[in-house]
Design an enzyme around this catalytic site. Structure first.
Site, PDB file in Angstrom:
ATOM      1  N   ARG A 165       0.482  -1.121   0.058  1.00 13.53           N
ATOM      2  CA  ARG A 165       0.377   0.163  -0.024  1.00 13.53           C
ATOM      3  C   ARG A 165       1.004   1.311  -0.141  1.00 13.53           C
ATOM      4  O   ARG A 165       0.352   2.106  -0.749  1.00 13.53           O
ATOM      5  CB  ARG A 165      -1.301  -0.032   1.042  1.00 13.53           C
ATOM      6  CG  ARG A 165      -1.945  -0.705   0.705  1.00 13.53           C
ATOM      7  CD  ARG A 165      -3.055  -1.478   2.355  1.00 13.53           C
ATOM      8  NE  ARG A 165      -4.278  -2.167   1.950  1.00 13.53           N
ATOM      9  CZ  ARG A 165      -5.150  -1.971   3.270  1.00 13.53           C
ATOM     10  NH1 ARG A 165      -4.540  -2.341   4.104  1.00 13.53           N
ATOM     11  NH2 ARG A 165      -5.858  -3.005   2.741  1.00 13.53           N
ATOM     12  N   ARG A 226       0.726 -14.324   8.016  1.00 12.89           N
ATOM     13  CA  ARG A 226      -0.289 -15.285   8.749  1.00 12.89           C
ATOM     14  C   ARG A 226      -0.976 -15.982   8.152  1.00 12.89           C
ATOM     15  O   ARG A 226      -1.573 -15.634   7.142  1.00 12.89           O
ATOM     16  CB  ARG A 226      -1.315 -13.509   9.727  1.00 12.89           C
ATOM     17  CG  ARG A 226      -0.085 -13.675  11.089  1.00 12.89           C
ATOM     18  CD  ARG A 226      -0.538 -14.113  11.816  1.00 12.89           C
ATOM     19  NE  ARG A 226       0.263 -14.042  13.423  1.00 12.89           N
ATOM     20  CZ  ARG A 226       1.746 -13.539  13.650  1.00 12.89           C
ATOM     21  NH1 ARG A 226       3.100 -14.341  12.788  1.00 12.89           N
ATOM     22  NH2 ARG A 226       2.173 -13.773  14.713  1.00 12.89           N
ATOM     23  N   GLU A 254      -3.797 -22.835  15.073  1.00 12.62           N
ATOM     24  CA  GLU A 254      -2.698 -23.048  15.929  1.00 12.62           C
ATOM     25  C   GLU A 254      -3.319 -23.604  17.262  1.00 12.62           C
ATOM     26  O   GLU A 254      -2.815 -23.170  17.805  1.00 12.62           O
ATOM     27  CB  GLU A 254      -1.502 -22.385  14.988  1.00 12.62           C
ATOM     28  CG  GLU A 254      -1.533 -22.122  13.814  1.00 12.62           C
ATOM     29  CD  GLU A 254       0.087 -20.775  13.859  1.00 12.62           C
ATOM     30  OE1 GLU A 254       0.743 -20.224  14.855  1.00 12.62           O
ATOM     31  OE2 GLU A 254       0.987 -20.220  12.711  1.00 12.62           O
ATOM     32  N   HIS A 273       4.922 -22.975  12.208  1.00 13.95           N
ATOM     33  CA  HIS A 273       5.598 -21.405  12.769  1.00 13.95           C
ATOM     34  C   HIS A 273       6.608 -21.625  13.039  1.00 13.95           C
ATOM     35  O   HIS A 273       6.738 -21.357  15.037  1.00 13.95           O
ATOM     36  CB  HIS A 273       4.366 -21.020  13.563  1.00 13.95           C
ATOM     37  CG  HIS A 273       4.005 -19.895  13.841  1.00 13.95           C
ATOM     38  ND1 HIS A 273       2.571 -18.654  14.326  1.00 13.95           N
ATOM     39  CD2 HIS A 273       4.841 -18.307  13.962  1.00 13.95           C
ATOM     40  CE1 HIS A 273       2.824 -18.104  13.876  1.00 13.95           C
ATOM     41  NE2 HIS A 273       4.393 -17.806  13.710  1.00 13.95           N
TER      42      HIS A 273
END
Length: 306
Positions: A165, A226, A254, A273
């Protein structure tokens, strides 16, 4: 992380007594009991919903979160209502996560882990591999981790296509990266798409089926950011078509349940993770959290997000 925290006990001298729990629990009653009487709680990833925050608020006035994605674990709006300060850590694992993202790309192309397991199991398995050099890497997000991935990928001879962005123009120019006007352009134009957006209200579910449908057959998707960036169920449905590959270090939920259908997909590599858990990253993480805690105890602010 306990040994690293023990190295910093002197930082709390004259400020607070330190109570450390080394066994993990996600039981709300147990967590409330453990934090009773504490002014600052250092979180290693326990869930803190509004109900728990309301129970600990009379005592706990600050929570330091061991990571960047506090929003995934702590109800930040409830913390604000309860007057609890929340601090996080930033950029501690940029290089560790970036290297893991590249490692996942290598696993999808060179299949080292798969071939190692097959060879150990017996026989002399044969397989073709692929190269990353000369392919286009599409980055969705161009913060600290995204820029580090770009540097590593450029060293491998990959072309760079970036959507963000508010992209850093100087970094784009330095890395010879092309700016994509729309996120869809990355999914349509890259051979490998790697996700590096922070999770917040504006990015949750930002990637949906229409984006994943743009990935060309033979393309690859990598997610070390994520899982919640992708709309629920969208990645599973895209991968079930069998014409693309993916590798992720993050899932939702998770831990991933043993019977989750993602585990059965042959075209998906999953790691639990761990991308952020390098020795250097853990040390930097503990240092930032100790600094946040001691700053709060001195009436100051460090890495405050609420």
């Amino acid at each position: 992380m306990t040994p690293l925290l023990l190295e910093h006990l002197d930082d709390f001298a004259g400020l607070a007594r330190v109570r450390i729990h080394t066994d993990w629990t996600d039981d709300e009653d147990a967590l409330a009991d453990r934090m009773a009487g504490a002014r600052v709680a250092m979180s290693t990833g326990f869930r803190a919903p509004a109900s728990l925050l309301a129970r600990i608020a009379p005592d706990v006035r600050c929570i330091t979160f061991c990571g960047t994605g506090a929003v995934s674990f702590i109800d930040l709006e409830a913390a604000r209502r309860c007057g609890i300060t929340v601090c996080n850590a930033v950029h501690y694992g940029d290089n560790a996560v970036a290297e893991h993202a590249i490692a996942l790309m290598f696993e999808l192309t060179h299949r080292v882990g798969e071939l190692n397991a097959r060879t150990h199991a017996g026989g002399w398995p044969s397989a073709d591999i692929a190269e990353l050099g000369g392919r286009t890497l599409g980055l969705v997000g161009f913060g600290g981790i995204g820029r580090r991935v770009a540097r590593l990928a450029r060293g491998l001879g990959m072309r760079l296509l970036v959507w963000d962005r508010r992209p850093d123009g100087a970094a784009l120019a330095e890395l010879g990266a092309t700016r994509a006007e729309r996120m869809e352009d990355v999914f349509a134009g890259a051979d490998v798409v790697s996700l590096h957006l922070a999770l917040n209200d504006g990015t949750r579910g930002i990637i949906g089926p229409r984006h994943l449908d743009l990935i060309r057959p033979g393309g690859m998707l990598v997610n070390t950011a994520r899982a919640e960036l992708i709309a629920p169920g969208a990645m599973l449905e895209r991968l079930r078509r069998g014409d693309i590959l993916a590798a992720v270090d993050v899932t939702d939920p998770e831990p991933l349940p043993d019977d989750d259908p993602l585990r059965a997909l042959p075209n998906l590599v999953i790691t639990p993770h761990v991308a952020w858990r390098s020795d250097r990253a853990l040390r930097a993480l503990v240092e930032q959290n100790v600094r946040s805690a001691t700053a709060f105890l001195r009436g100051k602010r460090y890495q405050v997000i609420v």
